[in-house]
Design an enzyme around this catalytic site. Structure first.
Site, PDB file in Angstrom:
ATOM      1  N   PHE A  53      -2.024 -46.463  53.629  1.00  0.00           N
ATOM      2  CA  PHE A  53      -1.144 -45.964  53.050  1.00  0.00           C
ATOM      3  C   PHE A  53      -1.862 -45.474  51.242  1.00  0.00           C
ATOM      4  O   PHE A  53      -1.011 -44.940  50.167  1.00  0.00           O
ATOM      5  CB  PHE A  53      -0.528 -45.918  52.697  1.00  0.00           C
ATOM      6  CG  PHE A  53       0.032 -47.897  52.616  1.00  0.00           C
ATOM      7  CD1 PHE A  53       0.079 -47.896  51.473  1.00  0.00           C
ATOM      8  CD2 PHE A  53       0.158 -48.392  53.691  1.00  0.00           C
ATOM      9  CE1 PHE A  53       0.450 -49.295  50.883  1.00  0.00           C
ATOM     10  CE2 PHE A  53      -0.143 -50.051  53.337  1.00  0.00           C
ATOM     11  CZ  PHE A  53       0.427 -50.166  51.903  1.00  0.00           C
ATOM     12  N   ASP A  54      -2.899 -46.271  50.973  1.00  0.00           N
ATOM     13  CA  ASP A  54      -3.063 -46.775  49.276  1.00  0.00           C
ATOM     14  C   ASP A  54      -4.645 -47.234  49.662  1.00  0.00           C
ATOM     15  O   ASP A  54      -4.380 -47.953  50.027  1.00  0.00           O
ATOM     16  CB  ASP A  54      -2.244 -47.043  48.553  1.00  0.00           C
ATOM     17  CG  ASP A  54      -2.583 -46.779  47.427  1.00  0.00           C
ATOM     18  OD1 ASP A  54      -3.273 -46.448  47.007  1.00  0.00           O
ATOM     19  OD2 ASP A  54      -1.804 -47.934  46.469  1.00  0.00           O
ATOM     20  N   TYR A  84      -8.119 -53.136  46.575  1.00  0.00           N
ATOM     21  CA  TYR A  84      -7.039 -53.903  47.751  1.00  0.00           C
ATOM     22  C   TYR A  84      -7.599 -51.974  48.719  1.00  0.00           C
ATOM     23  O   TYR A  84      -7.565 -51.191  47.922  1.00  0.00           O
ATOM     24  CB  TYR A  84      -5.918 -54.158  47.422  1.00  0.00           C
ATOM     25  CG  TYR A  84      -5.440 -53.169  46.918  1.00  0.00           C
ATOM     26  CD1 TYR A  84      -4.346 -52.015  47.505  1.00  0.00           C
ATOM     27  CD2 TYR A  84      -5.541 -52.540  45.325  1.00  0.00           C
ATOM     28  CE1 TYR A  84      -4.188 -50.585  47.020  1.00  0.00           C
ATOM     29  CE2 TYR A  84      -4.692 -51.442  44.526  1.00  0.00           C
ATOM     30  CZ  TYR A  84      -3.950 -50.270  45.570  1.00  0.00           C
ATOM     31  OH  TYR A  84      -3.788 -49.755  45.314  1.00  0.00           O
ATOM     32  N   TYR A 118       8.938 -53.629  50.478  1.00  0.00           N
ATOM     33  CA  TYR A 118       9.100 -53.048  50.457  1.00  0.00           C
ATOM     34  C   TYR A 118      10.729 -52.617  51.494  1.00  0.00           C
ATOM     35  O   TYR A 118      11.554 -51.346  50.699  1.00  0.00           O
ATOM     36  CB  TYR A 118       8.294 -51.313  50.324  1.00  0.00           C
ATOM     37  CG  TYR A 118       7.563 -51.012  49.161  1.00  0.00           C
ATOM     38  CD1 TYR A 118       7.880 -50.620  47.709  1.00  0.00           C
ATOM     39  CD2 TYR A 118       6.149 -51.242  49.654  1.00  0.00           C
ATOM     40  CE1 TYR A 118       6.072 -50.563  47.299  1.00  0.00           C
ATOM     41  CE2 TYR A 118       4.567 -51.310  48.736  1.00  0.00           C
ATOM     42  CZ  TYR A 118       5.351 -50.862  47.453  1.00  0.00           C
ATOM     43  OH  TYR A 118       4.137 -50.189  47.001  1.00  0.00           O
ATOM     44  N   PHE A 140      -2.591 -56.232  53.381  1.00  0.00           N
ATOM     45  CA  PHE A 140      -3.460 -55.937  52.765  1.00  0.00           C
ATOM     46  C   PHE A 140      -5.019 -56.609  52.263  1.00  0.00           C
ATOM     47  O   PHE A 140      -5.056 -57.626  52.478  1.00  0.00           O
ATOM     48  CB  PHE A 140      -2.561 -55.558  51.266  1.00  0.00           C
ATOM     49  CG  PHE A 140      -1.523 -55.101  50.404  1.00  0.00           C
ATOM     50  CD1 PHE A 140      -1.570 -53.721  49.779  1.00  0.00           C
ATOM     51  CD2 PHE A 140      -0.576 -55.276  50.710  1.00  0.00           C
ATOM     52  CE1 PHE A 140      -0.340 -52.589  49.603  1.00  0.00           C
ATOM     53  CE2 PHE A 140       0.595 -54.621  50.901  1.00  0.00           C
ATOM     54  CZ  PHE A 140       0.577 -53.638  50.169  1.00  0.00           C
TER      55      PHE A 140
END
Length: 587
Positions: free
Chosen positions: A75-76, A65, A121, A138
């Site tokens: 961010f990831d 992902y 979140y 995502f």
């Protein structure tokens, strides 16, 4: 650590253990699907997957992902880390939008999941990378799902298609019934499958191939799963009917039912198979009346006892009223439970011939099929008043004394120990009840010690006598019995001290005097044996010392001789050596 692992548990965003109701997603590439009624999770298909199956709750899923904010900031990313991300679906291990979105995907599929804050979140965000109230996107690729049951070998990959119920999983001795279909990988025809009644087997014995038994031990009742099996856990390098050597297998299986089987002893002498589950969780304790229906048979089917409805078998547990194995097994049953109890000879009628409805040959294994109709529940100690505890303990003491007189010391000991459990901790009792309890405890500890002496539990006897003496240091019987226990453990000094203390308290006690005299004779006899033993040891040590001295004298350096005589002396020394070695060897 990925951002997905950093979610705040206080946000209560996980789906928990309940199943997730995810709408059918649009299978057309580029089309969007709302996966929640409020539009909180939207899925856009980027690349179609394979087949029709999607992962179920409880599956371990493996994905790649890339996570972005709406402005495109990454961010990831698992791709940047170079390894896929794995999590268990539907257990709240990730944000809620992921549990919902990934559940809709097929193997090999890539999609874009857009998750509003309440599915990501929330108001808190995940600083510093994810701000508060952020909608996230995502790009997710579902690589595969399933649990590796072979510790990284990928020999058995299990995929859950339908969750089972409860928490229990089969153990080695259990009998399970499964519905299954097995194919060689790439084939459409099954080479083996169960009939409409399913297939039953004992887990430890296995069935068809190693993978089935290994997988069934991880399943819950009613669970449906697919297995991808490597040759090592299939048939290996051997041809098997329609399956060529070194073939991988695909097996679908459902755990339909089971019969719980457990060994109640380490030697397998008492084995209990549950035929029908009972009710509740309480089991009969020791010393209560139970009522059974059923029958007993030999291994060849010969019925040796019957107790049908109206002629139930009734007995009190832990009072040796039935064979030991049946007594122990019934205490592990619930009310209404039906079980098959298999007893080897030591737990049934032993090696001697016995007569019931028919003659039972010595050494026979006995099988009981019984139903626990009911048992006395009685009052738990924590529900009793102080006076009730004292009364119950006194009653148990009297019953224990009865068994002691009959020579049933094990039963007596259990009665004494049960009685002590009611009153051992009496610090909160009233003064009068505390006084009554103390007197009863002294008697119980003394009787407990007497039973332990008869059962050769000498160290435990010492402990019981000591507890009695802590209550009353003038108890002659406690000193006397403790001295007997010490004598058996060859602690003669302690035994003698206890007997002398008993005589101080009761100078004319004939039994104590006899015991002390016997002990002194035993000590004198032991001293003579010790003297003889140590004398023999000292003699051996003296001989060894003499030999060492002789060796030392022979090894002292010779005085230097004149050159003309040295060769002669050497020849004499060499001639003497054989005689010296023989003397040492035979001395």
């Amino acid at each position: 650590m990925s951002a997905l692992d950093e979610r705040n548990d206080d946000m209560n965003l996980s789906v928990g253990e309940e199943d997730m109701d995810v709408p059918m997603a649009d299978d057309r590439v580029g089309h969007e699907s709302k996966l929640t009624s409020d539009g909180g999770v939207v899925k856009t298909l980027l690349a179609a997957g394979q087949g029709w199956q999607t992962p179920a709750q409880g599956n371990d899923v493996h994905v790649h992902y890339v996570g972005k904010l709406l402005d495109g900031t990454v961010f990831d990313s698992s791709r940047d880390r170079g390894e896929p991300f794995k999590f268990t679906l539907g257990k709240g291990h990730v944000i809620k939008g992921w549990d919902i979105g990934v559940k809709s995907m097929k193997k090999g599929e890539t999609c874009l999941l857009t998750c509003k804050p309440e599915y990501a979140y929330g108001e808190q965000g995940s600083p510093p990378k994810i701000p508060a109230n952020a909608t996230l996107q995502f790009e997710v690729e579902l690589l595969f799902w399933g649990t590796d049951l072979t510790q990284g070998k990928h020999g058995i990959m299990k995929t859950i298609l339908k969750e089972g119920t409860g928490y229990e999983q089969p153990k080695d001795l259990w009998e399970v019934n499964i519905a299954y279909e097995a194919k060689a990988s790439g084939n459409t025809e099954a080479f083996s499958k169960s009939d409409e009644n399913g297939t039953s087997f004992v887990v430890k014995d296995g069935y068809l191939c190693p993978a089935i038994a290994q997988a069934v031990k991880t399943m819950k009742l009613g669970e449906l799963a697919n297995l991808e099996v490597s040759p090592e856990f299939g048939f290996g390098s051997k041809d098997q009917d329609q399956v060529p050597a070194n073939s991988s297998l695909e097996i679908s299986m459902e755990l339909k039912s089971w019969k719980k089987v457990e060994s109640l002893t380490t030697d397998g002498g008492i084995v209990k198979k549950v035929l029908v589950e009972g009710e509740g969780y309480k089991k009969p304790p020791g010393g209560v009346k139970v009522k059974l229906t059923g029958y007993a048979r030999l291994l060849d089917g010969t019925v040796i006892e019957e107790f049908p409805e109206g002629k139930e078998l009734e007995f009190v547990t832990e009072e040796e009223q039935v064979v030991a194995g049946l007594d122990a097994a019934v205490m592990q049953m619930n009310k209404g439970e039906k079980a098959e109890i298999t007893l080897t000879a030591p737990y049934a009628y032993g090696d001697e011939e016995a007569v019931r409805k028919v003659t039972i040959p010595g050494g026979s294994t006995i099988v009981y099929e019984i139903n626990l109709v009911e048992f006395e529940k009685g009052k738990e100690s924590w529900d009793m008043e102080e006076s009730e505890k004292i009364e119950a303990a006194s009653s148990l003491k009297d019953r224990g004394n009865m068994f002691f007189k009959d020579g049933k010391y094990k039963v007596a000991l259990k009665k004494y120990e049960k009685a002590l459990s009611y009153i051992e901790y009496d610090t909160a009792f009233s003064d009068q009840n505390k006084s009554n309890s103390k007197e009863l405890k002294k008697s119980l500890y003394l009787n407990d010690a007497a039973a332990k002496l008869r059962l050769n539990k000498h160290k435990e006897c010492v402990q019981s006598c000591t507890k009695a003496l802590e209550l009353d240091s003038s108890l002659v019987k406690a000193y006397f019995r403790r001295s007997q226990a010490y004598e058996h453990t060859v602690d003669y000094d302690l035994a003698e001290a206890d007997l002398k203390k008993a005589l101080e308290l009761e100078e004319g006690n004939i039994e104590v005097k006899k015991q002390l005299a016997n002990l002194k004779r035993k000590i004198a006899s032991q001293n003579r044996k010790d003297a003889k033993l140590y004398g023999s040891i000292f003699k051996r040590m003296a001989k060894i010392s003499e030999r060492e001295d002789a060796k030392t004298n022979r090894s002292e350096p010779a005085k230097t001789a004149p050159p003309s005589t040295m060769q002669t002396d050497l020849n004499k020394e060499n001639d003497a050596q054989p005689e010296q070695m023989e003397t040492e060897a035979t001395g």
